[in-house]
Design an enzyme around this catalytic site. Structure first.
Site, PDB file in Angstrom:
ATOM      1  N   ASP A 286       0.554  -1.140   0.147  1.00  0.00           N
ATOM      2  CA  ASP A 286       0.032   0.040  -0.019  1.00  0.00           C
ATOM      3  C   ASP A 286       0.904   1.326   0.057  1.00  0.00           C
ATOM      4  O   ASP A 286       1.911   1.401   0.865  1.00  0.00           O
ATOM      5  CB  ASP A 286      -0.958  -0.068   1.116  1.00  0.00           C
ATOM      6  CG  ASP A 286      -1.845   1.293   1.231  1.00  0.00           C
ATOM      7  OD1 ASP A 286      -2.886   1.173   0.276  1.00  0.00           O
ATOM      8  OD2 ASP A 286      -1.683   2.094   2.171  1.00  0.00           O
TER       9      ASP A 286
ATOM     10  N   GLU B 110      -1.720  -1.282  -5.875  1.00  0.00           N
ATOM     11  CA  GLU B 110      -2.864  -0.518  -6.644  1.00  0.00           C
ATOM     12  C   GLU B 110      -2.411   0.331  -7.874  1.00  0.00           C
ATOM     13  O   GLU B 110      -1.206   0.578  -8.084  1.00  0.00           O
ATOM     14  CB  GLU B 110      -3.441   0.583  -5.681  1.00  0.00           C
ATOM     15  CG  GLU B 110      -3.732   0.055  -4.204  1.00  0.00           C
ATOM     16  CD  GLU B 110      -4.158   1.070  -3.261  1.00  0.00           C
ATOM     17  OE1 GLU B 110      -5.248   1.198  -2.913  1.00  0.00           O
ATOM     18  OE2 GLU B 110      -3.245   1.691  -2.753  1.00  0.00           O
TER      19      GLU B 110
ATOM     20  N   ASP C  91      -3.325   1.881   6.671  1.00  0.00           N
ATOM     21  CA  ASP C  91      -2.522   1.198   5.470  1.00  0.00           C
ATOM     22  C   ASP C  91      -2.320  -0.225   5.699  1.00  0.00           C
ATOM     23  O   ASP C  91      -2.066  -0.611   4.478  1.00  0.00           O
ATOM     24  CB  ASP C  91      -1.285   2.218   5.560  1.00  0.00           C
ATOM     25  CG  ASP C  91      -1.495   3.693   5.558  1.00  0.00           C
ATOM     26  OD1 ASP C  91      -2.288   4.050   4.772  1.00  0.00           O
ATOM     27  OD2 ASP C  91      -0.512   4.495   6.105  1.00  0.00           O
TER      28      ASP C  91
END
Length: 294
Positions: free
Chosen positions: A28, A130, A217
């Site tokens: 992340d 991501e 996170d």
């Protein structure tokens, strides 16, 4: 059965220690000073938290002083006559000082990102990140978002995925890119339910149904890791996460498998400029959802 496009390249020399860490990890990315990268496993362990260098923020004081002085010197444009002119030598020297300050900030940031992404590509076989619209995150907001836009520019979020793209090719690992709309932060890594009202100011995820409290996170990194585990094992997950049984949302209790948006599995980005090797020959193939590379 869904298929994913993979770029297959010639094998390169891989260090002996490659792949000795956890096989699947989720990464992340953020803009907080203590959490530029948060790395976690599908079973909920946080492996690493890389702090942000904040090099551009640290250089703001010097840049303001240089630019104030720069504005008082004779530049290449004359606002009174609205014509171009020959800039002064001091203006040119000041321009170079500003450029060197920006270059130093970029070099510090690049050094931190290179160290972190190289370690990820060497230690783990599957890395899940991501797909962020980094430019779109800074496109609107005006003065209200000035501080956030500066933090986004200072973090250079798009560079992380780009570096991982070609480094996973170098070291034989696989990069899984979660879909842009995959709700990694809003899914509960414990019960798998989605929390729709999570705001950016909420740095701790509190489950509305299960009551679990976890760092935001870290929760997102766990969900990403479980998504990668599902993609590379055909949806059967190999982790030992302690999530409870399936909820009424129709899943198996593994948070990141509830909403598996379009996910792209890439093995490399062969068109990237690099110095690791220059004999990459791109051969396009396909890989099934079980993660077997062509």
């Amino acid at each position: 059965m869904a298929h994913f496009q993979v770029l297959v390249h010639r094998a390169v020399e891989v260090p002996a220690h490659v792949g000795l860490g956890d096989p699947v990890v989720g990464v992340d990315v953020g803009v907080k000073a203590d959490a530029l990268l948060v790395v976690a496993t599908p079973d909920g362990r946080e492996l690493e938290r890389v702090p942000a260098p904040k090099s551009l923020t640290a250089a703001q004081g010097r840049l303001r002083a240089l630019q104030r002085r720069h504005a008082r010197q004779v530049g290449p444009y004359d606002p009174s006559t609205k014509t171009t002119r020959q800039p002064s030598k001091r203006w040119v020297r000041q321009q170079r000082r500003i450029g060197r300050t920006h270059a130093h900030a970029a070099a510090v940031r690049r050094h931190v990102l290179h160290k972190a992404t190289t370690a990820l590509a060497q230690r783990h076989r599957v890395i899940v990140v991501e797909t962020l619209n980094a430019s779109g995150m800074r496109s609107a907001g005006g003065a209200r978002k000035k501080g956030l836009n500066l933090a986004l520019a200072d973090a250079a979020l798009a560079q992380i995925r780009r570096m991982l793209g070609y480094k996973t090719c170098w070291y034989g690992s696989v990069l899984v890119e979660a879909g842009r709309f995959f709700p990694s932060s809003k899914l509960c890594s414990w019960c798998g339910r989605r929390k729709p009202n999570l705001t950016l100011a909420d740095r701790t995820y509190v489950g509305e149904h299960c009551g679990v409290t976890v760092d935001r996170d870290r929760n997102a990194a766990i969900n990403l890791a479980r998504l990668g585990e599902t993609q590379c094992t055909g949806g059967t997950g190999t982790g030992t996460g302690s999530s409870p049984a399936a909820t009424d949302s129709g899943g198996d209790g593994r948070g990141a498998t509830q909403e598996s948006a379009t996910t792209r599995v890439v093995n490399a980005a062969g068109c990237e400029a690099s110095t690791r090797h220059d004999d990459t020959v791109g051969q396009t193939g396909t890989v099934s959802s079980e993660g077997e590379a062509a």
